[in-house]
Design a protein around this motif. Structure first.
Motif, PDB file in Angstrom:
ATOM      1  N   VAL A 349       0.834  -1.191   0.000  1.00  0.00           N
ATOM      2  CA  VAL A 349       0.000   0.000   0.000  1.00  0.00           C
ATOM      3  C   VAL A 349       0.876   1.251   0.000  1.00  0.00           C
ATOM      4  N   ILE A 350       1.927   1.223   0.811  1.00  0.00           N
ATOM      5  CA  ILE A 350       2.809   2.392   0.953  1.00  0.00           C
ATOM      6  C   ILE A 350       3.691   2.561  -0.284  1.00  0.00           C
ATOM      7  N   VAL A 351       4.304   1.477  -0.722  1.00  0.00           N
ATOM      8  CA  VAL A 351       5.207   1.536  -1.877  1.00  0.00           C
ATOM      9  C   VAL A 351       4.455   1.992  -3.123  1.00  0.00           C
ATOM     10  N   ALA A 352       3.266   1.426  -3.351  1.00  0.00           N
ATOM     11  CA  ALA A 352       2.480   1.794  -4.537  1.00  0.00           C
ATOM     12  C   ALA A 352       2.095   3.266  -4.503  1.00  0.00           C
ATOM     13  N   LYS A 357       2.622   8.702  -6.652  1.00  0.00           N
ATOM     14  CA  LYS A 357       2.715  10.136  -6.355  1.00  0.00           C
ATOM     15  C   LYS A 357       3.939  10.775  -6.991  1.00  0.00           C
ATOM     16  N   LEU A 358       5.070  10.073  -6.908  1.00  0.00           N
ATOM     17  CA  LEU A 358       6.332  10.674  -7.352  1.00  0.00           C
ATOM     18  C   LEU A 358       6.822  10.146  -8.685  1.00  0.00           C
ATOM     19  N   ILE A 488      -3.856  14.696  10.177  1.00  0.00           N
ATOM     20  CA  ILE A 488      -3.188  15.936   9.762  1.00  0.00           C
ATOM     21  C   ILE A 488      -2.171  15.658   8.658  1.00  0.00           C
ATOM     22  N   LEU A 489      -1.375  14.608   8.840  1.00  0.00           N
ATOM     23  CA  LEU A 489      -0.355  14.281   7.851  1.00  0.00           C
ATOM     24  C   LEU A 489      -0.973  13.825   6.536  1.00  0.00           C
ATOM     25  N   ALA A 490      -2.122  13.146   6.606  1.00  0.00           N
ATOM     26  CA  ALA A 490      -2.806  12.709   5.385  1.00  0.00           C
ATOM     27  C   ALA A 490      -3.215  13.908   4.539  1.00  0.00           C
ATOM     28  N   VAL A 491      -3.747  14.927   5.176  1.00  0.00           N
ATOM     29  CA  VAL A 491      -4.124  16.146   4.449  1.00  0.00           C
ATOM     30  C   VAL A 491      -2.888  16.819   3.865  1.00  0.00           C
ATOM     31  N   ALA A 492      -1.802  16.870   4.650  1.00  0.00           N
ATOM     32  CA  ALA A 492      -0.564  17.501   4.180  1.00  0.00           C
ATOM     33  C   ALA A 492       0.000  16.783   2.961  1.00  0.00           C
ATOM     34  N   LEU A 493      -0.010  15.463   2.985  1.00  0.00           N
ATOM     35  CA  LEU A 493       0.515  14.692   1.852  1.00  0.00           C
ATOM     36  C   LEU A 493      -0.312  14.908   0.591  1.00  0.00           C
ATOM     37  N   SER A 494      -1.595  15.100   0.761  1.00  0.00           N
ATOM     38  CA  SER A 494      -2.454  15.313  -0.417  1.00  0.00           C
ATOM     39  C   SER A 494      -2.183  16.652  -1.088  1.00  0.00           C
ATOM     40  N   TRP A 498       1.551  16.207  -7.655  1.00  0.00           N
ATOM     41  CA  TRP A 498       1.799  14.909  -8.267  1.00  0.00           C
ATOM     42  C   TRP A 498       2.846  15.054  -9.364  1.00  0.00           C
ATOM     43  N   SER A 499       3.667  14.030  -9.499  1.00  0.00           N
ATOM     44  CA  SER A 499       4.613  13.999 -10.604  1.00  0.00           C
ATOM     45  C   SER A 499       3.840  13.941 -11.919  1.00  0.00           C
TER      46      SER A 499
END
Length: 536
Positions: A349-352, A357-358, A488-494, A498-499
């Motif tokens: 889930v994390i790797v994908a 994203k990048l 909070i971090l989920a919102v920040a990451l969004s 996007w690449s």
């Protein structure tokens, strides 16, 4: 629709539907099937518990499994990308699921390491007869007292070394990719796990007192069906057991080929997982029946769940039973394999998400994700404070992470974005088992009601009674603080751009889906809009 392409590499895919099914079952069949379900069923009325359990499976577990499959397969991405393609504002839901997997991954690895070490200990009965509890807590974990001594971060070599090995093995599997790594490992480990557990159950059934254990497990307490807590326990267990609502099945289904029977696959996964749980209940309670007879007590006096069952009760059984070392190797070997197949699904889930994203390649994304997580895991969970941190993180991430994101996701998708008709159409376009109004009601109405009830109950319980009698500062960091920080971090990451290589409009395979189903992504946001009647 724009025909500009900046990426030509196709998304990774499972080699076949069967590989996907084995991988999905491997994710669902984890530690909870073996050490949690038997006790939950026993406490919930024994044989009578099968009624709320099956109701929960049919009305919540499988419908939400279809829900995850449809999102991942329809929008062709990791959790953040799939939710973004559904609607730009939904992207934080995907990152919330990713961050839940980050927390689970760092502590799940150490349980796999414990199980691997106990597989070796079983062959030699290292703990010694009558010393199983002291050996686990004092000698093996060297557990410190958080309540009186604060955080004790002394390194424990017998935990740290196998934990390092677990991370190295996992990193290799993840680096090999979906087909050569995850799919290939599940093709080997899941049949092996099943075989080992069947042999273990057969051995357990021939132990003296096994029938007493099975009677305790299966004898129905019909009065329990009138207890709302029993029904809540059944639904709560199903949510966790099937790996729904925290990105795993969304990610895995995105690797399926276009013409795949989604609902048929979901039914196989759901019932296979439940079949393994019932098999685990038979094996565990047959062994507990032997333990009760050997100690001249009732089964209720030896029945337990979680870490106590796995690393205290079962070593006691291994010490007392004829052929105990074989039982121990089979039990802890199965626990290791079950944990490993679940762990790689959590990490995927994390790797994908990072890949999408990048726009990074597989190996780079794997190393950037797994090495820091491995370091964090080693720093916290190979120390004398490991068990307290694990216990607290697990309790809070399950109650206020998985259940909360599941509740928000179904409300957002069903009631705010009105996407259930789109998902229904996608499921029915490709599946042997068609879904309709009942499925939409189960996902859009029943699931939020049940999840809301469970979440409020957990919130009241943990506010009124500090979890595990840990000090307030400890719960503030590893409990409440972690839960709030994830959102909070989920919102920040969004908010991170996007690449260009990973945006919705740049995926040729995704565009093929849109062409076929007559949907089109907005050029700026990735939001889907209907261009012609597509059943939405």
């Amino acid at each position: 629709m724009s025909t500009v392409r900046t990426r030509t590499t196709k998304r990774e895919a499972f080699g076949s539907r069967n590989v996907f099914i084995l991988s999905a079952i491997g994710s669902a069949v984890g530690l909870g099937n073996i050490w949690r379900f038997p006790y939950v069923a026993y406490e919930g009325g024994g044989g009578a518990f099968l009624i709320p359990y099956l109701c929960a499976l049919l009305t919540a577990g499988i419908p939400l499994l279809f829900f995850d499959y449809a999102i991942g397969h329809r929008f062709r991405g990791s959790a953040p990308l799939a939710f973004r393609r559904m609607h730009r504002a939904a992207e934080p839901l995907g990152w919330w699921q990713v961050l839940i997997c980050v927390i689970i991954a760092v502590y799940y690895a150490v349980i796999v390491a414990w199980a691997a070490m106990y597989t070796w200990f079983s062959a030699q009965l290292t703990w010694g007869a009558g010393n199983e509890e002291d050996f686990f807590f004092s000698e093996f974990l060297q557990m410190g007292d958080v309540a009186s001594g604060g955080l004790s971060m002394e390194f424990v070599p017998q935990v740290g070394v196998p934990l390092l090995i677990v991370w190295v093995v996992t990193i290799v599997i993840m680096g090999l990719g979906v087909k050569r790594g995850i799919g290939a490992v599940n093709m080997v480990l899941l049949p092996l796990l099943t075989l080992m557990f069947i042999v273990l159950v057969v051995q357990a059934l021939f132990l003296p007192g096994a029938m007493d254990g099975l009677n305790a497990f299966f004898t129905p307490n019909w009065a329990a069906l009138a207890d709302p807590g029993v029904w809540a326990a059944a639904y709560g267990h199903i949510f966790f057991s099937l790996s729904v609502a925290f990105g795993i099945m969304v990610t895995y289904s995105s690797y399926l080929k276009r013409k795949t029977d989604l609902t048929g696959s979901g039914l196989v996964v759901g019932f296979a997982n439940s079949g393994f749980e019932i098999l685990a209940g038979i094996g565990v309670f047959a062994a507990l029946g032997f333990m009760a007879q050997a100690q001249a007590v009732d089964v209720i006096d030896v029945a337990s769940d979680g870490i106590g069952l796995a690393f205290v009760a079962f070593p006691t059984i291994v010490s007392q039973a004829a052929g105990g070392p074989i039982i121990g190797v089979l039990f802890f070997g199965a626990l290791t394999f079950a944990g490993l197949t679940s762990m790689i699904s959590i990490l995927e889930v994390i790797v994908a998400a990072i890949q999408d994203k990048l726009g990074w390649g597989r190996v780079r994304a794997t190393l950037i994700v797994t090495i820091p997580l491995g370091v964090i895991s080693m720093a916290f969970f190979s120390t004398t404070t490991a068990l307290a941190v694990l216990d607290t993180a697990d309790a809070f991430v399950n109650a206020f992470g998985i259940m909360a994101v599941a509740l928000v996701a179904v409300i957002v998708v069903a009631w705010m974005l009105h996407k259930l008709p789109v998902l229904q159409e996608h499921l029915n376009r490709r599946s042997s088992f068609r879904v309709g109004l009942i499925w939409k009601l189960l996902v859009g109405v029943l699931a939020p009601v049940v999840l809301g009830y469970l979440l409020i109950s957990e919130l009241i319980t943990k506010i009124n009674t500090p979890y595990g009698e840990y000090p307030g500062w400890f719960l503030s960091i590893f409990g409440w603080g972690m839960v709030i920080g994830l959102v909070i971090l989920a919102v920040a990451l969004s908010l991170i751009p996007w690449s260009g290589r990973s945006h919705a409009k740049d995926d040729p395979e995704y565009d093929d889906f849109l062409t076929e189903e007559k949907y089109e992504p907005d050029a700026e946001t990735g939001t889907i809009r209907t261009t012609k009647g597509a059943g939405a």
